[in-house]
Design a protein around this motif. Sequence first.
Motif, PDB file in Angstrom:
ATOM      1  N   GLU B 240       0.814  -1.119  -0.079  1.00  0.00           N
ATOM      2  CA  GLU B 240      -0.056  -0.096  -0.110  1.00  0.00           C
ATOM      3  C   GLU B 240       1.047   1.318  -0.150  1.00  0.00           C
ATOM      4  OE1 GLU B 240      -3.484  -2.311   2.726  1.00  0.00           O
ATOM      5  OE2 GLU B 240      -2.365  -0.533   3.673  1.00  0.00           O
ATOM      6  N   LEU B 243       2.312   1.719  -3.481  1.00  0.00           N
ATOM      7  CA  LEU B 243       1.531   2.374  -4.349  1.00  0.00           C
ATOM      8  C   LEU B 243       1.214   3.658  -4.182  1.00  0.00           C
ATOM      9  CD1 LEU B 243      -0.270   1.098  -6.659  1.00  0.00           C
ATOM     10  CD2 LEU B 243      -2.183   1.372  -5.140  1.00  0.00           C
ATOM     11  N   VAL B 244       1.243   4.302  -2.938  1.00  0.00           N
ATOM     12  CA  VAL B 244       0.947   5.713  -2.899  1.00  0.00           C
ATOM     13  C   VAL B 244       2.059   6.417  -3.040  1.00  0.00           C
ATOM     14  CG1 VAL B 244       1.742   6.479  -0.391  1.00  0.00           C
ATOM     15  CG2 VAL B 244      -0.621   6.908  -1.110  1.00  0.00           C
ATOM     16  N   TRP B 245       3.252   6.133  -2.892  1.00  0.00           N
ATOM     17  CA  TRP B 245       4.437   6.867  -3.388  1.00  0.00           C
ATOM     18  C   TRP B 245       4.791   6.758  -5.122  1.00  0.00           C
ATOM     19  CZ3 TRP B 245       7.429  10.561  -1.400  1.00  0.00           C
ATOM     20  CH2 TRP B 245       7.434  10.983  -0.034  1.00  0.00           C
ATOM     21  N   LEU B 247       2.166   5.351  -7.476  1.00  0.00           N
ATOM     22  CA  LEU B 247       1.185   5.853  -8.398  1.00  0.00           C
ATOM     23  C   LEU B 247       0.039   7.016  -7.828  1.00  0.00           C
ATOM     24  CD1 LEU B 247      -0.939   4.972 -10.746  1.00  0.00           C
ATOM     25  CD2 LEU B 247      -2.317   3.734  -9.234  1.00  0.00           C
TER      26      LEU B 247
END
Lengths: 332, 264, 524
Positions: B240, B243-245, B247
């Motif tokens: 998680e 993905l946040v860094w 996308l």
Amino acid sequence: MSSIERFQNPGLPEHVHRKADTDPKAAKRAEQQVAILFLLSALGTVGTIAAYIYIRSDLYVYIPILGSTNVQQMSLGIGLTVATLCIGLGAIQWAKKLMPDTEVIQERHELRSEDQDRADFVETFKERGGEAGIARRPLIKRTLGIALGVVGLSPLVLLRDLGPMPKKYFETTNWTAGTRLVLDPGGAYIKPSDLEVGAVAQVLPELPKGTERTLENVGKDAVLLIRLRPEDFNLDAERLSWTYNGIIAFSKICTHMGCAVALYEQQTHHLLCPCHQSTFDVTRAAKVVFGPAARPLPQLAISVDAGGYLVAKQGFTVPVGPSYWERNSSNG
Amino acid sequence: MNKFTQFRRRKIAGPILVVAALFTIGTAFGIASALPGAQPAPSSSTSPLVSQGKAIFLRGCSSCHGLNAEGGAIAPSLIGVGAAAVDFQVGTGRMPMADMSQQAMRKKPVYNADETAALAAYVASLAPGPASVTSENLNWQRDGNIAQGGQLFRTNCAMCHNFAGQGGALTNGKYAPSLMGVEPKYVYEALITGPQSMPKFSDTTITPQEKLSLIAWLQSANHEQNLGGASLGRVGPVTEGLLVWTLGLGLLIGVAVWLAMKAR
Amino acid sequence: MKRSEKAIGSVANYVDERTGAAKWLKKNLTKVFPDHWSFMLGEICLYSFIILLLSGTFLTFWFDPSQRDVVYNGAYSPLSGVSMSSAYASTLHISFDVRGGLLMRQIHHWAALIFMAAIVAHLFRVFFTGAFRKPREFNWIIGIGLLTFGIVEGFLGYSLPDDLLSGTGIRIAEAIIQALPVVGSYLAFFAFGGPFPGTAFIPRIFIVHVLILPGLFLALITIHLMLVWYQKHTQFPGPGRTEKNVVGYPLMPVYMAKAGGFFFIVFSVTAFLGAVASINPIWLYGPYTPGQISAGSQPDWYMGWLDGLVRMAPPLETHAFGHTISWNILLPGLILPGILFTGMALYPFIESWVTGDKREHHLLDRPRNAPNRTALGAMSIAFMIISLVNGGNDIIATHFHLTINGIMWFTRIGLFIVPPIVFIITKRICLSLQRADRDLVLHGKETGRLVMLPSGEMVEVHEQLTDAQKWTLTQHQQPDALPAPLPESATRGLKGKLRKRMNQAHAIQIPAPTLSELKELDHH
């Protein structure tokens, strides 16, 4: 070289007009783009509401990469995405293409106040302070200091009932001499023959009738039972006498930060804590062989009772779980 | 926490427990008759299946496990491991090992079902041990309780195999494999034989019915749908954060760059 | 006058007669904001905070912050009949029975991760461009405060559902409290209302999570923005930009449209992630009980570095006089983070002490022109990344076929070796970039076009930079141009010597080219 000539600030470059500034067609096109985006956003909102009302919540569909996905949750999210994305894109496109794009220069002002204002402030402060006479009346100054100094204590005292005193809580568990081991979950008694070599079992102490098992109990009482070949042990005589026919019991609560240590590797006889990877050697009384834990897992002395069931010979000899200030760790 | 103790204290628990008890008694017969226990060594160690197995053993296994399966410097003794262990290790392709790595991993089986059965019969003939099981014998759809299986899984299995059965790291490069897509009979055999790093779970500590519950839960986890979108591997917050860094912040910075760019 | 204008006029009149707002608004609607993509990072923080408030409010309508025991009989059958806390059961209810509930949960959690990531990215921007320098030190400290509270707020939110993963996190938090010398066990009992886990902790952290910390955030963010407004935004150097002006676009309408539009963009990215990517699927974790645990138990990324430090800590405890001090918890869990965050908060003052620079700065530094600072920042990032890697060592080990022991040793050693190496390399790169700038200004851009000189020699044609480019590359203040090099008196004593050493290290620069040099070159 007498004086070094530096490069000079050439000033703002000349403003270059955008296409939309000079070409009415381009401006019209930009306007249409923005309008389409705003309309798309409205469509997104309509779609979200439709999805909320019409799509069943148990409908799944396979989507590449995402896998079998819930249609309702997905449509609501995508609807919301479109609704907000298009407002955002539209507004920014509007600002970029159609709003004035000439750069504006605004002067900064030094934040520091004028000398005169500063002087006036100091003067006013002194004058007003003098009127209160705090400097002239040291008794008031000091007693006020005392009052303000202690006034914060009452809320602190009022917070005292947030919880009870720990007393001996950390040192005790529900294990005492003769407590039967019961399986978790299930609650069945265990006979030594129930465990083959290489087998493990998660156990808890049997509680007196009428006592309800709480999560607090489990947080201290949880024990891991492991059966090895007796010749695998590398224990001193006392610790060896705490085992029974190759069955050894350790507290499952990590001595580092209290996670459940239960990753038992049957071949290496290592126990691993998944939180911070402290590794304990079961054959050497759970000695720490790797990771941040500083103490071995407490060993529970076990034996069998008259009924042939496994029981604790005595309670834990040391407190289980992570360290705390009052813990006397001189004997482990 | 002993959830069952608490459960027992509830008013509605009484009737439920009675029904459950009747159900358990009823099904216990079925399971008891369906599940093979430890079976004694066949009296005739010269049956054709055994000799066929012995031949395969001498060809493919004896270099590490010894001519009489007594074990060697690099491989354990197989006397007493039973047919279940052979069926699991050979049937999942773990044995024979391809190389001397930390741990044998699942791969395409070297021996077919008949050869595996012959090997199993030979090893079972050496000493009594758990018999292999067949998928037909495991009626987990009927006898397994998914919720109970989940409880058991979280207490006994999740610490190594992760909360969703995705597998996890052990010490020094060993690992607990993913349980996704593993056939029920291999799950059952692994539980009773304790392959490699895995401990054994005796039938008295986790009863045969409970083992079926575990399988039922695993099957349900296998088909767990992605309620919230891409599962990101079901390994917790690490993916998680990744993905946040990438996308998440990537998209936002992309739009910010466009926003600050001068229009032409 | 049109009807609509008339109506607006009368409303404005009504409000102004009662507030006198017209004067203030007139001035501020034309306020100028400089444009740069990196200035939007702070806005991402602000907007994701607003999204957190909105989605969080939605969640509170169904969430029951209670550790009361209930037996689940809801829509998710693999958990039916399982005893769990009401907090966990109500989170299941939100996820399975409330339409759009799971989407909101996921938006809330993704927004939290974006919030923290954007804060960190914003911090990098401010640090590497020197935007924290006078007069903006207060705002730097407020920013560090927001980062710290953000970590706490995120951790509490992650803890609320009372699932197996978050319960393990609370267990660890309890162990940290318990490890505090002298007061630890008392504080732990007060925080949890008795022994762990108790039934008081989740209701208590709920009110901290939804009221106290958000209130604090609102207050700090307001001050943060007011200071930005009042001090005016910094800007990157360039033609026409000076320390005494701001060049950009007026608040109304350009900046309003862009910033307003960007709020919706942030919302859409969050909603997109919430729609397509699962986050914190608590129904898979199961309810918390202290006897269970999952492989790969991790915190969210913003705590991952802390977990990594705790994992790599040496197994040290002091056992003396009947007391125990857990250095293996205190050192990585409290002391080291304390030093790091204090150092970070004090950095503006440390730098100005080292350089002796007490002037106001409104033009940003290009990172290469402050090699020491840039290298220090890169070094800190390296430190954090190494800790973060160890925080996920189990997942990395299984996915890249490594061993947790190997990663642990790599990070244990790397934590001391890699950051200094990164410092040296970054500083060298900065100086090389300065050298490249210098070449560019003095010799122009390489064009790739070759011409033959009368002598037969082939040379490449270099194209002179424009005046604007030359200015951008040479405008920065270099140490020798500082108004006051450190006075002799300031460099005496141990502290003074240290200051002198650091000052000298800070002063290592490639001289910026001057017009005189360029003219001299042209002569030849």
